[in-house]
Design a protein around this motif. Sequence first.
Motif, PDB file in Angstrom:
ATOM      1  N   ASN A 298       0.831  -1.207   0.000  1.00  0.00           N
ATOM      2  CA  ASN A 298       0.000   0.000   0.000  1.00  0.00           C
ATOM      3  C   ASN A 298       0.870   1.262   0.000  1.00  0.00           C
ATOM      4  OD1 ASN A 298      -2.487  -1.207  -0.140  1.00  0.00           O
ATOM      5  ND2 ASN A 298      -3.140  -0.666   1.926  1.00  0.00           N
ATOM      6  N   ARG A 299       1.909   1.247   0.829  1.00  0.00           N
ATOM      7  CA  ARG A 299       2.811   2.395   0.893  1.00  0.00           C
ATOM      8  C   ARG A 299       3.468   2.648  -0.464  1.00  0.00           C
ATOM      9  NH1 ARG A 299       8.652   2.142   3.702  1.00  0.00           N
ATOM     10  NH2 ARG A 299       8.711   0.535   2.097  1.00  0.00           N
ATOM     11  N   THR A 300       3.973   1.593  -1.080  1.00  0.00           N
ATOM     12  CA  THR A 300       4.617   1.734  -2.388  1.00  0.00           C
ATOM     13  C   THR A 300       3.637   2.260  -3.426  1.00  0.00           C
ATOM     14  OG1 THR A 300       6.169  -0.052  -1.883  1.00  0.00           O
ATOM     15  CG2 THR A 300       5.855   0.498  -4.212  1.00  0.00           C
ATOM     16  N   TYR A 301       2.418   1.734  -3.420  1.00  0.00           N
ATOM     17  CA  TYR A 301       1.402   2.195  -4.367  1.00  0.00           C
ATOM     18  C   TYR A 301       1.141   3.688  -4.169  1.00  0.00           C
ATOM     19  CZ  TYR A 301      -2.889   2.560  -7.047  1.00  0.00           C
ATOM     20  OH  TYR A 301      -3.842   2.941  -7.972  1.00  0.00           O
ATOM     21  N   ALA A 302       0.984   4.115  -2.923  1.00  0.00           N
ATOM     22  CA  ALA A 302       0.690   5.516  -2.627  1.00  0.00           C
ATOM     23  C   ALA A 302       1.838   6.428  -3.054  1.00  0.00           C
ATOM     24  CB  ALA A 302       0.397   5.689  -1.143  1.00  0.00           C
ATOM     25  N   ILE A 303       3.062   6.028  -2.761  1.00  0.00           N
ATOM     26  CA  ILE A 303       4.222   6.843  -3.126  1.00  0.00           C
ATOM     27  C   ILE A 303       4.309   7.005  -4.645  1.00  0.00           C
ATOM     28  CG2 ILE A 303       6.749   6.870  -3.167  1.00  0.00           C
ATOM     29  CD1 ILE A 303       6.673   5.600  -0.363  1.00  0.00           C
ATOM     30  N   ASN A 304       4.110   5.907  -5.363  1.00  0.00           N
ATOM     31  CA  ASN A 304       4.175   5.966  -6.817  1.00  0.00           C
ATOM     32  C   ASN A 304       3.041   6.805  -7.395  1.00  0.00           C
ATOM     33  OD1 ASN A 304       6.453   4.336  -6.838  1.00  0.00           O
ATOM     34  ND2 ASN A 304       5.305   2.453  -7.173  1.00  0.00           N
ATOM     35  N   TYR A 305       1.857   6.684  -6.812  1.00  0.00           N
ATOM     36  CA  TYR A 305       0.715   7.468  -7.294  1.00  0.00           C
ATOM     37  C   TYR A 305       0.991   8.958  -7.121  1.00  0.00           C
ATOM     38  CZ  TYR A 305      -4.042   9.190  -7.912  1.00  0.00           C
ATOM     39  OH  TYR A 305      -5.139   9.879  -8.370  1.00  0.00           O
ATOM     40  N   LEU A 306       1.482   9.329  -5.963  1.00  0.00           N
ATOM     41  CA  LEU A 306       1.761  10.739  -5.705  1.00  0.00           C
ATOM     42  C   LEU A 306       2.833  11.270  -6.647  1.00  0.00           C
ATOM     43  CD1 LEU A 306       1.693  10.663  -1.806  1.00  0.00           C
ATOM     44  CD2 LEU A 306       0.017  11.766  -3.293  1.00  0.00           C
ATOM     45  N   ALA A 307       3.861  10.474  -6.900  1.00  0.00           N
ATOM     46  CA  ALA A 307       4.921  10.906  -7.804  1.00  0.00           C
ATOM     47  C   ALA A 307       4.383  11.137  -9.217  1.00  0.00           C
ATOM     48  CB  ALA A 307       6.039   9.868  -7.832  1.00  0.00           C
ATOM     49  N   ASP A 308       3.427  10.313  -9.636  1.00  0.00           N
ATOM     50  CA  ASP A 308       2.882  10.411 -10.988  1.00  0.00           C
ATOM     51  C   ASP A 308       1.831  11.504 -11.129  1.00  0.00           C
ATOM     52  OD1 ASP A 308       4.486   8.319 -11.809  1.00  0.00           O
ATOM     53  OD2 ASP A 308       2.931   6.787 -11.549  1.00  0.00           O
ATOM     54  N   HIS A 309       1.001  11.683 -10.090  1.00  0.00           N
ATOM     55  CA  HIS A 309      -0.176  12.542 -10.227  1.00  0.00           C
ATOM     56  C   HIS A 309      -0.139  13.813  -9.383  1.00  0.00           C
ATOM     57  CE1 HIS A 309      -2.294   9.449 -12.551  1.00  0.00           C
ATOM     58  NE2 HIS A 309      -1.828   8.569 -11.681  1.00  0.00           N
ATOM     59  N   LEU A 310       0.601  13.809  -8.305  1.00  0.00           N
ATOM     60  CA  LEU A 310       0.651  14.972  -7.412  1.00  0.00           C
ATOM     61  C   LEU A 310       2.101  15.236  -7.009  1.00  0.00           C
ATOM     62  CD1 LEU A 310      -2.453  14.103  -5.204  1.00  0.00           C
ATOM     63  CD2 LEU A 310      -2.256  16.113  -6.652  1.00  0.00           C
TER      64      LEU A 310
END
Length: 387
Positions: A298-310
Motif C-alpha cells: 500500500n505504501r509503495t502504491y501511494a508513493i508511486n501514485y503521488l509521484a505520478d499525479h501529485l
Amino acid sequence: MTIFNEKIDRLKTASVKWELMKDIFGEEELLPMWVADMDFKPPQAVIDALTNRVEHGVFGYTFVPNSTASVIQAWLKKRHNWQIEPSWVRYTSGVVEAISAAICALSKEGDTVIVQSPVYTPFFNMIEWNKRTVVNSPLRLVEHKYEIDFEGLEQELQKGCKLFLLCNPHNPAGRVWTKDELLRIGKLCLQYDCLILSDEIHSDLIFKKYRHIPMASLSKELSEKVVTFISPSKTFNLAGLQASAVIIENEALREQFNEELKRRGFSSLNTFGILGMETAYQHGEEWLEDLIDYLQENRTYAINYLADHLPNIHCIDSEGTYLLWLDCRKLKLSDEELRNLLIKKGKLALEPGNKYGPGGEGFVRMNLACPREILKEGLERLKIAFT
C-alpha cells in the motif's frame, strides 16, 4: 494477503473512524483515512477465541492471569529480542491512559516534559492536562527524512526536565529510530537524570528492511530509567478491546506507577481485552507478517501514485506504522485551505498536520491500513482536492 482486500461495512458499530466525521470534520459523506485504526479483521484465532468466550455466557469480575504477562514476555523476546520478566508488567485500558498515569506518578505539577514535534497529539494533552509543562525539542527534516536535534535536546535536558516522552516508532513521521540514535538519547537522559517514557505502540508494524529496538533493551543502566508502553491494539486492530501493557523494570518506579493506578481506581482489564491480547500475541504472528507485506505494498502504491499525479506533494518514506506523512508545503496553502479543499472538494478525511505541534504545518497524515480499493479511491480524492 487477499483477506486484507475485503471491504467491511463499519457503519452502525460505533466506529470513531467512520461515524464521527460530522463531529470532527463537519461533514458526514467523507472517505475516512484519518484516525489510526485499521479496516481489517484481526487474526481469525482472536475472533474464534472471543466468540467461544461469548458463548460461555457469564461475564463476571475478571482478573488478569499470570499467563498474560508470560505471553507478553514471549512475544517481546521473539519479535524484538528483549528479555523481560513477567513481574515487570502492569496493565491499563490504553497507552494514552498509561502515559497520563506515568506522568502523574513520576513527576509533580509544574515539572517539564520533553516531546519531539511533530508528534502524536495526546502527548501534549496528557502533559498539559496534568498540569505539567511541555518542552519541545523539534525534529529536523533533512532531505525528506526526520532527524533528532541532539544539541537542542541536550540544551533542554540541561534545564532540568523531569521526563522525556519518546515516540518509537515515531507517529506521524514513521521513523524507526536506530540503535545509535536511541543510545544517544539514552546517554543524554542518564547524564541529566531524566526518565524516559517510551511509547512503542507501533513497534510491531515495522517494514522489512528496518528493525524496532526497545529503548529499555539497550543496557541495564538504561532499563532502570525507562517506562515502556505497548499494546496489541495497533498491531492487531484491537483498540476497541481496550488493553495495553506497561513494562517497568525499576521496582521503585513500578511501585510509584502502581500507586497512581490505585488512586485512579483501576483494578483489571476487561474479559475480552485480556483474551484478545493473549490470543493475538500467541497466534497472530503469521497474520502480522502478511499484514506488513500488504501495508508495504500500500505504501509503495501511494508513493508511486503521488509521484505520478501529485508531484507537489512529497511523501515522507515511512519505515514503520501504517501512517503516511504528506508534505503539502509546495502547494503554498494554509492549513485551513488544505483542510477545506480536502473536505469540500475531495470529500476526504485526513488528519491535519498542525495538530501534531510545531513543524506539522503544511502536512497531512493519511492512514494506509485499508483495502487497496479504498486506498485507490482515497488517492483519487486527494488528486481531486488539489487539482
